[in-house]
Design an enzyme around this catalytic site. Structure first.
Site, mmCIF file in Angstrom:
data_model
loop_
_atom_site.group_PDB
_atom_site.id
_atom_site.type_symbol
_atom_site.label_atom_id
_atom_site.label_comp_id
_atom_site.label_asym_id
_atom_site.label_seq_id
_atom_site.Cartn_x
_atom_site.Cartn_y
_atom_site.Cartn_z
ATOM 1 N N SER B 64 0.803 -1.236 0.000
ATOM 2 C CA SER B 64 0.000 0.000 0.000
ATOM 3 C C SER B 64 0.827 1.273 0.000
ATOM 4 C CB SER B 64 -0.933 0.034 1.212
ATOM 5 O OG SER B 64 -1.955 -0.917 1.068
ATOM 6 N N LYS B 67 0.476 3.430 -2.920
ATOM 7 C CA LYS B 67 -0.653 4.360 -3.085
ATOM 8 C C LYS B 67 -0.194 5.815 -3.027
ATOM 9 C CE LYS B 67 -3.807 0.943 -1.000
ATOM 10 N NZ LYS B 67 -4.533 0.567 0.234
ATOM 11 N N TYR B 187 -3.476 -2.159 -10.194
ATOM 12 C CA TYR B 187 -3.474 -2.135 -8.730
ATOM 13 C C TYR B 187 -2.635 -3.283 -8.156
ATOM 14 C CZ TYR B 187 -5.043 -2.180 -3.918
ATOM 15 O OH TYR B 187 -5.061 -2.185 -2.550
ATOM 16 N N TYR B 240 -4.518 3.072 7.979
ATOM 17 C CA TYR B 240 -5.747 2.316 8.155
ATOM 18 C C TYR B 240 -6.501 2.811 9.388
ATOM 19 C CZ TYR B 240 -2.880 -0.591 5.116
ATOM 20 O OH TYR B 240 -2.061 -1.044 4.122
ATOM 21 N N VAL B 258 1.130 -3.700 3.934
ATOM 22 C CA VAL B 258 1.117 -4.999 4.621
ATOM 23 C C VAL B 258 2.382 -5.814 4.385
ATOM 24 C CG1 VAL B 258 -1.397 -5.253 4.784
ATOM 25 C CG2 VAL B 258 -0.190 -6.132 2.783
#
Lengths: 304, 304, 304, 304
Positions: B64, B67, B187, B240, B258
């Site tokens: 992530s 991102k 993605y 998160y 992660v």
């Protein structure tokens, strides 16, 4: 830096917009009759300089901005034990929502949503003398006598069915220790404190001074560690559902109230208070947010 | 300030804890077989000094953290039009939740939850050459060739039922323009980029330099305004469900993955990358967060 | 009792209202172009008498009414093991909602919401020959050859992003055993079965006969115990969000489809099928529900 | 049919299981001290025959079963106007949930969840003499004097934080007309009515008689239309979260209370009351449900 011209320019730019958009909070008569066309701004730097413009001396109902000061009191008195009953996460839901409270068994997401502030009030009631202690703190920080507006407090109590529901709901989960009426009396009173922009900028000045009292020589209001954490909570949770957007577009820790006030902090530099009664759909002062965005853009001040 | 001793001390303090707690992400074999007992830390200051300790040269799956870079690309190419499809608020729900997406008609809360990153990927697919452009950006920022780990990307695709659900769900609201498989291919590939701590600290260095390229003389990566906004999003949404807690206890904008990596920014000072594969219950690197907390405490660096 | 005059009177009363209200389902072209101004009604008593009025011979897409027959097949083949993957409670949410599925870890509330019917389809795929078996059952029950409308099935597949999302979401919880595409192919085909009111009244006649085949002498379709349970599920969950209201105002077990058909059962007396393509806000046939209410009022038939 | 042997056999079969499973409601002392090992069953046929077994003469707190009778009163007095404030759909959520109430702006899903029953109580308070009228109805239906247990009512009031929250929450949406305390006083009193199985079977006998009074010659309790609708609401909403499962496995309209009682109706045949204080996880009497399942299986009575 001399901030007076910046504040004057913001006041001049926003004054023509007064009354054009937004709605004054109307859930109690005492708030509903406040004229919308008012705007004040005041700041205090960490070394004690002050500047103000517009209606900076007009008192207003501080409402949820009071949550800053009850949180400060509770953190000072209880330390980390406070967090057994209250979370520190953004809620992702409106400030008075019960949904999350149900899923999370009566533990409110953070101390700035109503449920969280009521949980803080419960802790303060357990410690005793809460109403007097809060006024004493506010008066000491401002150097002026601060008072509850009993008419507003009484109105909140008569119409505050949602808050009564929130408090009883937490009580049903065993997360409120005191009598619900006593807890809500403190909560309704704290929301009913009347102050003006100058006073609030001074009262919240410890937030830009790592917890030091606004007046040199006085004992610290709270520790540097607590101060940083309060600022962090303001940034992530201080403006209801708009916290992400405020961080994105203004970039400063802020705490707003439905009376139209917003306190903002530039750590190690200054504390700012803006006020204008007309609110946007999220319950934040419409021109207050515009003023903060202009201030951030023109001074280049941002925590990011 | 010489940060090398600080990083060495953090590495020395945390190394005995390696492997004791947390769980390595196990949803795909390529991640599950990464040994838990690794820890790396690296930083790059805004004037170009670097420091590193532990396993800072060991590549890992950035997941992530990617991102950050797709968001930077999309903001650069689309400007404010990007925000018609994606919000900027904390979600208050787990990163892969569909609940909010349903209530909000397919518009994800922010670009860092999975749904939001998939929506960003859809925008990039519309612009064309997305996979190549992303690698080119990463390689240019690091000054080293960066590649997709095709095995990881293939594993993500085979097991990514939740992400396939998210993408189709947004598509059902008319909020994804391209073929779902093409969007997810981007993605899954972006998540499968392999880099080490040194490279990530360098690649994200523009975030502490108001958008300037890590190498002086190169064109800016993005504007100061965009950079501040990315940092604000990292703070409010980058870790998160723990974003509020990370702001509270660490006080720096962070983006985690992660794979066990976390990038953190001290605006105008430095960008930091920590890595340790074992995760806490929120999906953030357990020792990574501890390392950041130690770093913030020892250096006194905080945006609050 | 001779029901023909009752059906004629209902047809006469409703025909002037045709096309006045409601919307034909428009998510796929093959459904969108069905003329709204049609109404059919047919019934078959438990002793084999039939009556019909209006457009009772016009075939339409049975859509969710097919869930009755896949459920019957699955209960017959799997017995109580079926309920390990599917609940039996009303959902309290729209038929295609993902919210509940997330809270309940991929176990759909009941077999009549889309997620539940997809879960049933997955069980049938595991048993093998599902598409052929379903058509064989339908044809046997009607005594006429029944077929899939491949154009409708293909359209459902191309536009069924929400159902693709639901299936992948359940798969992410480990609650779908087979390949998602194969499961959805069955689901999209079962929805695309074409039948008319007469055929459906006959096919569902076992529901008013304690499970006995519509034609005497044939083996039972399912047991009395299963039949009662299917009727109970129809009553509590058969008409989406309106199940409570339908039980309240009509008082019969019903299963509706977005093609505009509704099957209703009066246990030990008769099975009824009404059809009119224009739907109300809940996705149930507007005139279909009116017809059932008239039928219940005029015959005095109700399970309550 | 002579039902006495059926009830005797059920009593004999269940008595050895008394006290083995389930929990007596413990939220107020007066309920908590009821011995778990009790079981009673009684029925009254639509032509006035009675049968009973076990502890059918032991009085217990009828709790939510009272919602049947307040609903009957309110429907009789208000007709369809009642449904402006209350829905008729299963809730899909626990009986005391606030979540749905928030999404649906203070309109409870149905009259059998707590919020709905409080809304019914508010309507009755508006009509005047509610407490007296309710007792008069109950006494008239039983032919015996029925009374409130004031100790239980007082305990409910002291500990009923969740219900106080529900009532204030609805009030905040403008959906409660009267003073919250007065409304809750009726609600807490109705729950505190003490009756035994024989009395409840007689009091609810109008539900199997299309609304006719249990004693021939008396004016009807309510209309046939209302009676069918009450039965439909019992089936879809009468046993909290288990309504779908009860319809599935028992197939009769039922209304349960946390005192351990359950009233069930076989339209045109009989009304049944079972009682055993130990509850399952949904708050329904564990042996009560087992008794109803045995009764349905052995008599073959079912509405499906």
């Amino acid at each position: 830096m001399n901030f007076q011209p910046v504040l004057d320019a913001i006041d001049a730019e926003l004054r023509p917009l007064l009354g054009a958009e937004g709605q004054v909070a109307s859930y109690i008569p005492a708030l509903a009759r406040v004229p919308a066309a008012q705007f004040g701004i005041a700041l205090r730097t960490c070394d004690g300089h002050e500047a103000a413009a517009g209606d900076a001396d007009t008192p207003f109902s501080i409402q949820s901005i009071s949550k800053l000061f009850t949180l400060t009191l509770a953190m000072r008195r209880l330390g980390d034990a406070l967090w057994e009953r209250i979370g520190r996460e953004p809620s992702g839901n409106p400030f008075n929502s019960l949904v999350q409270l149900e899923h999370e068994h009566g533990v409110p997401r953070n101390p700035f949503i109503n449920a969280g502030a009521i949980a803080v009030a419960d802790r303060l009631v357990s410690l005793g003398h809460a109403k007097a202690d809060l006024l004493a703190l506010m008066s000491d920080l401002c150097g002026e006598a601060i008072a509850y507006d009993e008419e507003v407090a009484a109105s909140e109590a008569v119409t505050g069915f949602r808050n009564i529901a929130l408090a009883n709901f937490m009580k049903s989960f065993g997360k409120i220790d005191n009598d619900v009426r006593e807890v809500l009396s403190l909560y309704f009173h704290q929301c009913a404190i009347r102050m003006n922009c100058r006073q609030l900028a001074r009262a919240a000045a410890f937030l830009c001074r790592d917890g030091a009292h606004p007046s040199d020589g006085e004992p610290e209001v709270t520790t540097e560690r607590h101060t940083r954490r309060i600022n962090a909570l303001m940034l992530t949770c201080g403006t209801y559902d708009a916290a992400g957007d405020v961080a994105f577009s203004i970039g400063l820790p802020c705490k707003s109230g439905v009376g139209g006030g917003i306190v903002a902090v530039v750590p190690d530099q200054l504390t700012l208070c803006v006020w204008s009664p007309a609110l946007d759909a999220n319950g934040n002062s419409l021109l207050g947010l515009k003023a903060l965005e202009l201030f951030a853009t023109r001074t280049g001040l941002s925590i990011f």
